[in-house]
Write an enzyme that holds these catalytic residues in place. Structure first.
Site, mmCIF file in Angstrom:
data_model
loop_
_atom_site.group_PDB
_atom_site.id
_atom_site.type_symbol
_atom_site.label_atom_id
_atom_site.label_comp_id
_atom_site.label_asym_id
_atom_site.label_seq_id
_atom_site.Cartn_x
_atom_site.Cartn_y
_atom_site.Cartn_z
ATOM 1 N NE ARG A 90 39.988 35.795 42.331
ATOM 2 C CZ ARG A 90 39.281 34.885 41.691
ATOM 3 N NH1 ARG A 90 39.804 33.707 41.463
ATOM 4 N NH2 ARG A 90 38.050 35.151 41.272
ATOM 5 C CB SER A 99 54.549 40.849 58.852
ATOM 6 O OG SER A 99 54.954 39.595 59.346
ATOM 7 C CB ALA A 186 38.761 53.740 37.407
ATOM 8 N NE ARG A 196 33.624 42.182 48.877
ATOM 9 C CZ ARG A 196 33.464 40.996 49.432
ATOM 10 N NH1 ARG A 196 32.497 40.771 50.301
ATOM 11 N NH2 ARG A 196 34.265 39.992 49.100
HETATM 12 C C1 LIG Z 1 27.894 39.606 49.456
HETATM 13 C C2 LIG Z 1 29.030 38.644 49.237
HETATM 14 C C3 LIG Z 1 29.027 37.398 49.851
HETATM 15 C C4 LIG Z 1 30.079 36.504 49.662
HETATM 16 N N1 LIG Z 1 30.052 35.281 50.290
HETATM 17 C C5 LIG Z 1 31.071 34.410 50.090
HETATM 18 C C6 LIG Z 1 31.078 33.120 50.709
HETATM 19 O O1 LIG Z 1 30.167 32.774 51.442
HETATM 20 N N2 LIG Z 1 32.140 32.293 50.501
HETATM 21 C C7 LIG Z 1 33.186 32.655 49.689
HETATM 22 O O2 LIG Z 1 34.126 31.866 49.515
HETATM 23 N N3 LIG Z 1 33.211 33.869 49.088
HETATM 24 C C8 LIG Z 1 32.199 34.744 49.256
HETATM 25 N N4 LIG Z 1 32.244 35.982 48.657
HETATM 26 C C9 LIG Z 1 33.419 36.342 47.848
HETATM 27 C C10 LIG Z 1 33.134 36.172 46.336
HETATM 28 O O3 LIG Z 1 32.906 34.816 46.024
HETATM 29 C C11 LIG Z 1 34.319 36.700 45.515
HETATM 30 O O4 LIG Z 1 35.478 35.973 45.866
HETATM 31 C C12 LIG Z 1 34.598 38.174 45.736
HETATM 32 O O5 LIG Z 1 33.405 38.913 45.701
HETATM 33 C C13 LIG Z 1 35.556 38.689 44.660
HETATM 34 O O6 LIG Z 1 34.848 38.724 43.440
HETATM 35 P P1 LIG Z 1 35.536 38.408 42.055
HETATM 36 O O7 LIG Z 1 36.109 37.034 42.007
HETATM 37 O O8 LIG Z 1 34.530 38.778 41.000
HETATM 38 O O9 LIG Z 1 36.711 39.534 42.044
HETATM 39 P P2 LIG Z 1 38.166 39.444 41.415
HETATM 40 O O10 LIG Z 1 38.941 38.342 41.999
HETATM 41 O O11 LIG Z 1 38.747 40.822 41.548
HETATM 42 O O12 LIG Z 1 37.904 39.108 39.904
HETATM 43 C C14 LIG Z 1 37.345 40.095 39.029
HETATM 44 C C15 LIG Z 1 36.798 39.390 37.800
HETATM 45 O O13 LIG Z 1 37.881 38.794 37.084
HETATM 46 C C16 LIG Z 1 37.446 37.548 36.533
HETATM 47 N N5 LIG Z 1 38.246 36.474 37.135
HETATM 48 C C17 LIG Z 1 39.128 36.581 38.183
HETATM 49 N N6 LIG Z 1 39.699 35.397 38.441
HETATM 50 C C18 LIG Z 1 39.159 34.504 37.584
HETATM 51 C C19 LIG Z 1 39.316 33.110 37.382
HETATM 52 N N7 LIG Z 1 40.138 32.362 38.114
HETATM 53 N N8 LIG Z 1 38.599 32.530 36.403
HETATM 54 C C20 LIG Z 1 37.753 33.236 35.635
HETATM 55 N N9 LIG Z 1 37.524 34.580 35.782
HETATM 56 C C21 LIG Z 1 38.232 35.190 36.744
HETATM 57 C C22 LIG Z 1 35.965 37.401 36.841
HETATM 58 O O14 LIG Z 1 35.215 37.972 35.805
HETATM 59 C C23 LIG Z 1 35.826 38.252 38.098
HETATM 60 O O15 LIG Z 1 34.511 38.739 38.324
HETATM 61 C C24 LIG Z 1 31.184 36.877 48.828
HETATM 62 C C25 LIG Z 1 31.187 38.137 48.219
HETATM 63 C C26 LIG Z 1 30.135 39.016 48.413
HETATM 64 C C27 LIG Z 1 30.181 40.382 47.734
#
Ligand SMILES: Cc1cc2nc3c(=O)[nH]c(=O)nc-3n(C[C@H](O)[C@H](O)[C@H](O)COP(=O)(O)OP(=O)(O)OC[C@H]3O[C@@H](n4cnc5c(N)ncnc54)[C@H](O)[C@@H]3O)c2cc1C
Length: 242
Positions: A90, A99, A186, A196
């Protein structure tokens, strides 16, 4: 179904870099404003070793914001199940996807190629994948192709009967190809790559699904051409996003 509606099957994903404003020097002027103020732009041509050292310092100490002053837009074609995972990222990302309400979806479907490891072993969250047998590959291709043909036929039947695209699409599977523009910087790309890709230089290993990793690897190749010092520092510091 007429020939032009016959499904086609793909094992690859594609990533095109459509636009970028992203160089290592964008990191430097953004970082140097803290000590040089408005003169930071004039320091761009400074000693390359000093520049490399600064990027390494920022990466090591996780000063992340100087890595945000750049932009890359990618055009990605991949199955819907890859985009479902992709859109979980996100922060620092913008997306626009084709779409299923406004256009008729094309019959292009994902079938794993012979190099895709088919058999999973180990615990959830730490799966290892090993080669499938020739028989497992055959069963997989045949089952997928048969199922894709049946679902696309049902989609076409509904469209021919005058049913709206947004209703008829419910029968289409997540193996259907979609396309989108994704724009990031970046810093957000490094966070995405840390999760990923599976890479031996990573200090925190990740175990991504292979198909999103195929997309991530192509994005990383484009990025490495644009920002080689930043990419090298990312690797040198354990592929942790700053
Ligand atoms: C190997 C693997 C397995 C996975 N398995 C599952 C699964 O089984 N089920 C599932 O639902 N998802 C799964 N995911 C998805 C995972 O939970 C994350 O949604 C996804 O990797 C995006 O990561 P992120 O939220 O760090 O990234 P982004 O959304 O890009 O966020 C980047 C960073 O911004 C900060 N941030 C963003 N939003 C918030 C917030 N609301 N509050 C606080 N800090 C925030 C955090 O520091 C976060 O790390 C998996 C991901 C991976 C890589």
């Amino acid at each position: 179904m007429s020939d032009d509606l016959a499904p086609t099957f793909r094992s690859d994903v594609t990533v095109e870099l459509v636009r970028s404003a992203a160089t290592d020097t964008d990191v430097l002027w953004a970082a140097r404003v803290s000590t040089k103020g408005e003169q930071s732009l004039e320091t761009i041509g400074e000693d390359p070793e000093k520049s490399k050292g600064l990027i390494n310092f920022l990466m090591r100490d996780r000063h992340g914001t100087p890595f945000e002053h750049n932009s890359m837009t990618f055009f990605i074609s991949a199955p819907i199940f890859v985009f479902r995972e992709f859109h979980r990222h996100r922060s620092g990302w913008s997306y626009n996807e084709e779409s299923g309400r406004y256009r008729e979806l094309q019959p292009v479907f994902y079938v794993p190629g012979p190099e895709r490891r088919l058999v999973q072993q180990g615990k959830p969250g730490r799966y290892e994948f090993v080669e499938g047998t020739a028989e497992q590959h055959k069963v997989t291709s045949e089952a997928m192709e048969e199922s894709y043909r049946a679902s696309y036929r049902a989609y076409q039947e509904m469209l021919a009967a005058g049913v709206a695209r947004e209703v008829a699409r419910a029968v289409l599977p997540v193996g259907l190809f979609s396309s989108m523009y994704a724009t990031c910087n970046a810093r957000s790309l490094m966070h995405f790559l840390s999760l990923r890709t599976k890479n031996e230089q990573a200090t925190v290993p990740s175990f991504p699904q292979r198909e999103i990793e195929m997309v991530a690897e192509q994005m990383e190749e484009h990025w490495a051409q644009l920002m080689p010092l930043t990419r090298a520092a990312f690797n040198a510091h354990g592929r942790v996003a700053p």
